[in-house]
Design a protein around this motif. Sequence first.
Motif, PDB file in Angstrom:
ATOM      1  N   ARG A 142       4.888  46.862  16.230  1.00 21.62           N
ATOM      2  CA  ARG A 142       6.259  47.152  15.811  1.00 21.62           C
ATOM      3  C   ARG A 142       6.903  46.011  15.033  1.00 21.62           C
ATOM      4  N   SER A 143       6.532  44.796  15.339  1.00 21.11           N
ATOM      5  CA  SER A 143       7.160  43.660  14.658  1.00 21.11           C
ATOM      6  C   SER A 143       6.100  42.834  13.935  1.00 21.11           C
ATOM      7  N   ALA A 144       6.509  42.289  12.781  1.00 20.08           N
ATOM      8  CA  ALA A 144       5.607  41.427  12.018  1.00 20.08           C
ATOM      9  C   ALA A 144       5.502  40.075  12.720  1.00 20.08           C
ATOM     10  N   GLY A 145       4.440  39.343  12.416  1.00 19.79           N
ATOM     11  CA  GLY A 145       4.267  38.021  13.007  1.00 19.79           C
ATOM     12  C   GLY A 145       5.380  37.071  12.605  1.00 19.79           C
ATOM     13  N   ARG A 146       5.654  36.123  13.479  1.00 19.16           N
ATOM     14  CA  ARG A 146       6.697  35.136  13.195  1.00 19.16           C
ATOM     15  C   ARG A 146       6.210  34.123  12.171  1.00 19.16           C
ATOM     16  N   ARG A 147       7.175  33.550  11.449  1.00 16.42           N
ATOM     17  CA  ARG A 147       6.819  32.516  10.493  1.00 16.42           C
ATOM     18  C   ARG A 147       6.433  31.246  11.250  1.00 16.42           C
ATOM     19  N   PRO A 148       5.537  30.439  10.677  1.00 17.98           N
ATOM     20  CA  PRO A 148       5.118  29.214  11.356  1.00 17.98           C
ATOM     21  C   PRO A 148       6.300  28.298  11.655  1.00 17.98           C
ATOM     22  N   ARG A 149       6.232  27.633  12.793  1.00 16.27           N
ATOM     23  CA  ARG A 149       7.288  26.711  13.170  1.00 16.27           C
ATOM     24  C   ARG A 149       7.342  25.551  12.174  1.00 16.27           C
ATOM     25  N   GLY A 150       8.546  25.202  11.758  1.00 20.64           N
ATOM     26  CA  GLY A 150       8.706  24.101  10.814  1.00 20.64           C
ATOM     27  C   GLY A 150       8.491  24.478   9.362  1.00 20.64           C
ATOM     28  N   GLU A 151       8.329  25.771   9.074  1.00 23.69           N
ATOM     29  CA  GLU A 151       8.127  26.200   7.684  1.00 23.69           C
ATOM     30  C   GLU A 151       9.400  25.954   6.875  1.00 23.69           C
ATOM     31  N   HIS A 152       9.217  25.473   5.656  1.00 25.28           N
ATOM     32  CA  HIS A 152      10.357  25.253   4.774  1.00 25.28           C
ATOM     33  C   HIS A 152       9.918  25.411   3.323  1.00 25.28           C
ATOM     34  N   ARG A 153      10.892  25.523   2.452  1.00 21.93           N
ATOM     35  CA  ARG A 153      10.587  25.666   1.033  1.00 21.93           C
ATOM     36  C   ARG A 153      10.009  24.362   0.484  1.00 21.93           C
ATOM     37  N   LEU A 154       9.080  24.488  -0.436  1.00 19.53           N
ATOM     38  CA  LEU A 154       8.479  23.312  -1.051  1.00 19.53           C
ATOM     39  C   LEU A 154       9.532  22.445  -1.729  1.00 19.53           C
ATOM     40  N   ALA A 155      10.566  23.071  -2.277  1.00 21.25           N
ATOM     41  CA  ALA A 155      11.633  22.318  -2.936  1.00 21.25           C
ATOM     42  C   ALA A 155      12.367  21.398  -1.973  1.00 21.25           C
ATOM     43  N   ASP A 156      12.274  21.699  -0.666  1.00 25.03           N
ATOM     44  CA  ASP A 156      12.972  20.893   0.344  1.00 25.03           C
ATOM     45  C   ASP A 156      12.042  19.900   1.030  1.00 25.03           C
ATOM     46  N   ALA A 157      10.814  19.747   0.551  1.00 24.40           N
ATOM     47  CA  ALA A 157       9.855  18.842   1.187  1.00 24.40           C
ATOM     48  C   ALA A 157      10.271  17.397   0.948  1.00 24.40           C
ATOM     49  N   ALA A 158       9.745  16.512   1.789  1.00 27.69           N
ATOM     50  CA  ALA A 158      10.027  15.084   1.643  1.00 27.69           C
ATOM     51  C   ALA A 158       9.518  14.589   0.287  1.00 27.69           C
ATOM     52  N   PRO A 159      10.110  13.494  -0.245  1.00 25.47           N
ATOM     53  CA  PRO A 159       9.717  13.008  -1.580  1.00 25.47           C
ATOM     54  C   PRO A 159       8.221  12.781  -1.740  1.00 25.47           C
ATOM     55  N   VAL A 160       7.566  12.242  -0.704  1.00 24.22           N
ATOM     56  CA  VAL A 160       6.107  12.084  -0.729  1.00 24.22           C
ATOM     57  C   VAL A 160       5.595  12.533   0.634  1.00 24.22           C
ATOM     58  N   SER A 161       4.761  13.552   0.653  1.00 27.73           N
ATOM     59  CA  SER A 161       4.261  14.052   1.936  1.00 27.73           C
ATOM     60  C   SER A 161       3.004  14.877   1.721  1.00 27.73           C
ATOM     61  N   ARG A 162       2.325  15.166   2.826  1.00 33.34           N
ATOM     62  CA  ARG A 162       1.210  16.104   2.797  1.00 33.34           C
ATOM     63  C   ARG A 162       1.653  17.362   3.517  1.00 33.34           C
ATOM     64  N   ALA A 163       1.233  18.497   3.003  1.00 37.11           N
ATOM     65  CA  ALA A 163       1.691  19.766   3.555  1.00 37.11           C
ATOM     66  C   ALA A 163       0.597  20.803   3.440  1.00 37.11           C
ATOM     67  N   VAL A 164       0.806  21.918   4.136  1.00 37.60           N
ATOM     68  CA  VAL A 164      -0.088  23.072   4.054  1.00 37.60           C
ATOM     69  C   VAL A 164       0.722  24.245   3.538  1.00 37.60           C
ATOM     70  N   VAL A 165       0.230  24.902   2.503  1.00 37.69           N
ATOM     71  CA  VAL A 165       0.923  26.061   1.944  1.00 37.69           C
ATOM     72  C   VAL A 165       0.813  27.218   2.939  1.00 37.69           C
ATOM     73  N   THR A 166       1.953  27.772   3.351  1.00 40.65           N
ATOM     74  CA  THR A 166       1.930  28.892   4.295  1.00 40.65           C
ATOM     75  C   THR A 166       2.116  30.225   3.596  1.00 40.65           C
TER      76      THR A 166
END
Length: 221
Positions: A142-166
């Motif tokens: 009935r319900s879609a899966g939840r978004r990963p915890r801590g997910e945010h827009r790439l535009a809001d990422a830290a100036p230099v960081s490593r990330a995983v595209v969700t």
Amino acid sequence: MAELIDPIGMSLRIILECEEDRVPPIGARLSERLSRSAPTVSRMVERMTRDGLVSTDPRRHLILSPRGRRQATTVLRKHRLAEVLLVRVLGVPYEHAHAEADQFQHVMSERAEAVLYERLGRPGVSPYGNPIPGLSGIGGPRSAGRRPRGEHRLADAAPVSRAVVTRICESAQEDAGLLHALRAGRDVEVQRAPDGVLLTAAGGEVHLPYALARAVHVVRA
């Protein structure tokens, strides 16, 4: 975009995608995504309003009626299931599956959807990481899966960081170059640029203006 088979269905789908991406669903968005003139889109909005599929609020945002939402959900579900089929089974290149699914979604019956859903292993997300809506209509949860915890827009990422595209939102999937460089689940190095974001991934470096960086979601690696 090629000649639309079902412009009303596509318009409803785009409104639902805008809601999903937290982008105001206005006529200009339809015009941009459908590659249609403002007068053509205005006529479609008038027709959808007359048919009881949408209404507009004081800010001219398009609001789906219950009937319009059901129809939009069905179209988007078919689209994302088609993307899974095209990538996993038919081997269509990742960067082209979104455009091909625009055609597949119009020829898929609900019965075929249910069979496809089971044969594909009951997927919950598209190859681009977007949840497949309305799965209860074809025997799913009935319900879609939840978004990963801590997910945010790439535009809001830290100036230099490593990330995983969700996930890569529908609005960014028109850019084949972006899809060639980025995949949901791929590790990337993020650096701010004066006019956007610079990513280093397995496919090399890719520069995203802020408009596209807002349509890509990540979590910290």
